[in-house]
Motif scaffolding. Sequence first.
Motif: not given
Length: 401
Positions: A267, A62, A221-222, A271-273, A275, A60
């Motif tokens: 992740a 960001n 994607r996030v 930042t992805s983590t 989220t 995933v």
Amino acid sequence: MHPKDIQIEQFTYELPEDRIAQHPLDRRDASKLLVFRNGEITDEVFSAIPDSLPEDSLLVFNETKVIRARLISPRGEGMRPIEIFCLDPLNKDIESSMSATGEVSYICLVGNAKKWKDQVLTWNDPSGRPLLHAEKLGRDGANFHIRFFWEGPLHFAAILEELGHIPLPPYMHRSEEPEDVNRYQTVYATRDGSVAAPTAGLHFTNNVLQRIEEKGIELGRVILHVGAGTFKPVSADRMEDHDMHSEAFEVSTNLLRSILQSPNVTAVGTTSTRTLESLYWLGLKALNGEELDFHQLFVDQWEPYTHTDFPSSQDALSALLKNATEAGITTLRGRTQIIIAPGYTFRVISQLITNFHQPGSTLILLVAAALGDRWKDVYQHALTNDYRFLSYGDSSLLYLS
């Protein structure tokens, strides 16, 4: 120990100035890669990361995009310029602010603020015509509220692209250079909004991404728009007194479905983590029968530490997906203030790709939550083996303890 009782001085280390990368390498994927798996540390090259990732997993990213958030006023005679650093929109979400025409108001930091009296600042285009104006609306502590206004059909994102400067981190001690235009941006960035790069993603190339997909790993994607608070030092003695910054995020319900179907979630970056882990706590609220406002979801910094009962991530995320589907929501939007520190149990991710972070930062606390006391071994290994640190530095792939 409760995370509120953590003393940040226990999570610092000696980082020599010459270990902080001031420039990127010639090739994104030529950086070193420290792999921590099953308690063992190995040294790799980032281009080989597809071989180190678990198969049949979900990776995933960001996909936020760094905006040119620094505006430097034209120099008056014998006067240092006034620098405006756009942090967050004042009354709109980031997407609406970036697409605004005519005017928009922002929360900003202002350098050389004493020299800015009541005058309106103006920036001209190359032909000398006024392109942008700025006036102060007020102040809240160290932050200023500033109204930007202009004529014509340009969006604010285009204005910043024309006049703004890349917001390099303060520890780089230099002005932007041509290389930063591309290199302080991930190859997959799509959505304007961040004032700092999600740096774990800077190592990825299109070739590496293709090889990861060929291995059967799904890409997700996030969006989490990184704020300047990511560089905010922890000045409080105890974490209870630290006010964690909040950041805007977006997650599609399709990604929720992918997470529910994946045995391993990796992740890319803290930042992805933040989220992904925030989704569990929103799901827990849904599971407990709380009504969620899908227009302004929010996770408080201490939310994870207020519960005694922890259902499975499968149950929590399923409840979140069910509520969103019933509400006709396909994209979850909100803000997260979550602080991940030792004492936290990860609910969604199994692996983390991340750079090496500043001493005494909340990002070090997140790594320590993932590795326990072994974070010290990882960082000492990196220091001993000439790894480069911080935003343009080398990378690590951490399998959670």
